[in-house]
Design a protein around this motif. Structure first.
Motif, short mmCIF file in Angstrom:
data_model
loop_
_atom_site.label_atom_id
_atom_site.label_comp_id
_atom_site.label_asym_id
_atom_site.label_seq_id
_atom_site.Cartn_x
_atom_site.Cartn_y
_atom_site.Cartn_z
N THR A 137 43.84 7.80 -48.09
CA THR A 137 44.81 7.34 -49.09
C THR A 137 46.08 6.83 -48.42
OG1 THR A 137 43.98 8.89 -50.74
CG2 THR A 137 46.22 8.06 -51.06
N LEU A 138 46.56 7.53 -47.43
CA LEU A 138 47.77 7.10 -46.73
C LEU A 138 47.53 5.80 -45.96
CD1 LEU A 138 49.17 10.53 -45.51
CD2 LEU A 138 50.03 9.09 -47.37
N GLU B 281 43.10 12.59 -48.03
CA GLU B 281 44.51 12.25 -47.96
C GLU B 281 44.80 11.22 -46.87
OE1 GLU B 281 48.54 14.56 -46.68
OE2 GLU B 281 47.22 15.59 -48.10
N ALA B 282 44.17 11.35 -45.71
CA ALA B 282 44.40 10.40 -44.62
C ALA B 282 43.95 8.99 -45.03
CB ALA B 282 43.66 10.84 -43.36
N MET C 38 46.41 12.26 -53.47
CA MET C 38 46.99 13.18 -52.48
C MET C 38 46.47 14.60 -52.65
SD MET C 38 48.69 11.44 -50.40
CE MET C 38 49.64 12.60 -49.47
N THR D 217 47.39 2.98 -48.53
CA THR D 217 48.74 2.76 -49.06
C THR D 217 49.60 2.03 -48.04
OG1 THR D 217 48.55 4.78 -50.36
CG2 THR D 217 50.77 3.89 -50.02
N ARG D 218 49.52 2.42 -46.80
CA ARG D 218 50.29 1.76 -45.74
C ARG D 218 49.92 0.28 -45.66
NH1 ARG D 218 48.70 4.84 -41.80
NH2 ARG D 218 50.21 6.43 -42.31
N VAL E 186 48.23 6.82 -55.20
CA VAL E 186 48.57 7.72 -54.10
C VAL E 186 48.80 9.13 -54.62
CG1 VAL E 186 50.32 8.27 -52.38
CG2 VAL E 186 49.53 5.93 -52.64
#
Length: 129
Positions: free
Chosen positions: A52-53, A49-50, A44, A56-57, A40
């Motif tokens: 990756t998030l 980035e979206a 980032m 990760t979520r 992450v």
């Protein structure tokens, strides 16, 4: 750091099997959440980035909420049972266990009877019950 490519290869909404394989193949299922956090942090600074998030979520949710079902499920049949019922030996037992666990994670198998049928179909042999 060496597993950052496996993280980047995940889709923004990975399915349970992809999440299971990620943790299994990277060794992260034994508690190395640092791998996820490192990936992450590295990602980032990129334009995705979206993505990756979202990844990760999904990883964190499954690790924290569905660990026993997705990350490290207990196989419905163990190696001794596979040896006894299907006549498997050596590496064939491990391969069959991997297939069984992946079938469980995917929702294809949810009972001992369905595990035996799945393995019977996969291995091309009936169990010796």
């Amino acid at each position: 750091v060496q597993h950052r490519h496996e993280f980047a290869a995940l889709t923004p909404n990975p399915d349970a099997l992809s999440i299971h394989r990620f943790f299994r193949d990277t060794g992260a299922r034994v508690g190395r959440m640092g791998l996820v956090l490192l990936a992450v942090a590295q990602a980032m600074s990129r334009p995705d980035e979206a993505k990756t998030l979202a990844i990760t979520r999904a990883l964190l949710h499954n690790y924290l909420i569905a660990y026993d079902r997705v990350i490290a499920p207990r196989p419905l049949l163990n190696g001794a049972q596979l040896a006894e019922q299907f006549g498997l030996r050596g590496p064939a037992i491990g391969q069959a266990l991997t297939q069984l666990i992946e079938a469980q994670v995917s929702g294809m198998v949810d009972s001992i009877a369905s595990a035996e049928k799945f393995l019977s179909d996969t291995l091309g042999r009936k169990p010796d019950n």
